[in-house]
Design an enzyme around this catalytic site. Structure first.
Site, PDB file in Angstrom:
ATOM      1  CG  HIS A 141       4.250 -16.480  16.673  1.00  0.00           C
ATOM      2  ND1 HIS A 141       3.355 -15.843  15.842  1.00  0.00           N
ATOM      3  CD2 HIS A 141       4.412 -17.732  16.146  1.00  0.00           C
ATOM      4  CE1 HIS A 141       2.982 -16.670  14.879  1.00  0.00           C
ATOM      5  NE2 HIS A 141       3.611 -17.819  15.037  1.00  0.00           N
ATOM      6  CG  HIS A 188       0.555 -18.063  18.926  1.00  0.00           C
ATOM      7  ND1 HIS A 188      -0.172 -17.292  18.063  1.00  0.00           N
ATOM      8  CD2 HIS A 188       1.404 -18.771  18.147  1.00  0.00           C
ATOM      9  CE1 HIS A 188       0.187 -17.543  16.825  1.00  0.00           C
ATOM     10  NE2 HIS A 188       1.153 -18.424  16.842  1.00  0.00           N
ATOM     11  CG  HIS A 203       7.228 -20.919  12.327  1.00  0.00           C
ATOM     12  ND1 HIS A 203       6.520 -22.028  12.732  1.00  0.00           N
ATOM     13  CD2 HIS A 203       6.510 -19.843  12.759  1.00  0.00           C
ATOM     14  CE1 HIS A 203       5.423 -21.643  13.359  1.00  0.00           C
ATOM     15  NE2 HIS A 203       5.392 -20.321  13.401  1.00  0.00           N
ATOM     16  CG  HIS A 235      -2.401 -21.811  11.437  1.00  0.00           C
ATOM     17  ND1 HIS A 235      -1.667 -22.880  10.977  1.00  0.00           N
ATOM     18  CD2 HIS A 235      -1.538 -20.762  11.485  1.00  0.00           C
ATOM     19  CE1 HIS A 235      -0.421 -22.494  10.762  1.00  0.00           C
ATOM     20  NE2 HIS A 235      -0.319 -21.217  11.047  1.00  0.00           N
ATOM     21  CE1 TYR A 244       4.574 -21.707   9.959  1.00  0.00           C
ATOM     22  CE2 TYR A 244       2.598 -22.619   8.952  1.00  0.00           C
ATOM     23  CZ  TYR A 244       3.262 -22.133  10.067  1.00  0.00           C
ATOM     24  OH  TYR A 244       2.627 -22.068  11.269  1.00  0.00           O
ATOM     25  CD  GLU A 254       2.917 -18.474  10.732  1.00  0.00           C
ATOM     26  OE1 GLU A 254       1.785 -18.990  10.603  1.00  0.00           O
ATOM     27  OE2 GLU A 254       3.440 -18.257  11.840  1.00  0.00           O
TER      28      GLU A 254
END
Length: 296
Positions: A141, A188, A203, A235, A244, A254
């Site tokens: 993503h 996501h 990112h 997270h 990161y 990431e």
């Protein structure tokens, strides 16, 4: 597709450190990569430029009929589209290109040559022995920064069929600071943060299979003196584990693992302003300044 400052240095980084497989180069100077387990010819492309950042981010659709249908919906929504002919990008069919309200370029395509993952489609082994570097499963993503993320969200939901998964609210309790959206069973497929400048990249994320592989990725980054922004950590949003870090041109990347599976009957999760630190970095429960301000 990312812009990089030094092509040779970047190719070495993405092959030796990230462990991506180079699959081709074209006459315009673009270099194509895939991860070891992806079947399509490419998922990640770099080109030399004077500034780092994101040229475009693309989504594969079911077939050409779906591509035509979505282009029609975009036009009905008032979005200007452009058709990019098949073959303009290596091993890739016709693409539909358009701009988001945040000025990011998005592309849709239906066809890309299946080059396989080296294991075959009949009686495959479990994994390839010739992998190197961090060796992600797939490009997963991206997170984009720009002003009108509300209009972005509306377009993704009403035209492209994405669903809101999580959001972070600003201090007023009403305005979205950030939103996470999916078009699959993943937590996501794209995320966006409200930011004063348009068209910015925060990112690009690559998927790993386990927390142990995230820790191994941190070791490889340290061995290669890679600039780490934060992590390994977890997270709150999506519950994924993460590191990161930056490529040689300053583009943030990431390595991501975990996160929950999304189902259409799930309700969106909301994080309030007082808990935004835990939402982004669950262990530290606070944000670092570089994570908030450095974009390309």
């Amino acid at each position: 597709m990312l812009r990089v400052l030094d092509l040779d240095e970047s190719v070495k980084f993405y092959t030796d450190v990230m462990g991506l497989k180079e699959t081709g180069r074209d006459a315009s100077g673009r270099v194509y990569f895939k991860t070891h387990d992806e079947r399509d010819h490419n998922s990640f492309i770099i080109r030399k430029a004077d500034t780092a950042g994101l040229d475009c981010f693309a989504f594969k659709v079911l077939n050409n009929a779906t591509l035509d249908e979505l282009e029609g919906k975009l036009k009905d929504f008032g979005v200007t589209t452009e058709r990019v002919p098949a073959g303009e990008m290596l091993e890739t069919g016709e693409r539909v290109r358009f701009k988001l309200p945040t000025e990011h370029v998005i592309e849709l395509y239906a066809e890309k040559t299946d080059v396989g993952n080296g294991l075959g489609y009949t009686n495959p082994e479990a994994w390839l022995p010739d992998t190197k570097g961090i060796n992600p499963i797939r490009m997963d993503h991206c997170l984009i920064y720009g002003p009108d993320i509300d209009a972005n969200k509306k377009l993704f939901e009403e035209v492209l069929g994405f669903t809101l998964v999580e959001r972070v609210k600003l201090e007023d309790g009403t305005t979205d600071l950030a939103t996470w959206l999916t078009c699959s069973a993943k937590a996501h497929d794209i995320a966006m943060v409200r930011h004063g400048e348009p068209g910015k990249l925060h990112h690009v994320s690559f998927l790993l299979q386990s927390w142990e592989q995230v820790l191994r990725a941190a070791d490889i980054m340290s061995m290669n003196r890679v600039s780490i922004d934060i992590g390994p950590t977890r997270h709150g949003v999506t519950r994924g584990t993460t590191i990161y870090f930056f490529d040689p041109s300053g583009n943030r990347l990431e390595t991501f693992c975990g996160g929950y599976d999304f189902y259409p009957d799930m309700h969106p999760t909301t994080w309030t302003w007082d808990e935004v630190g835990a939402g982004v970095f669950y262990h530290d429960r606070k944000l670092n300044e570089r994570f908030l301000t450095v974009v390309t």
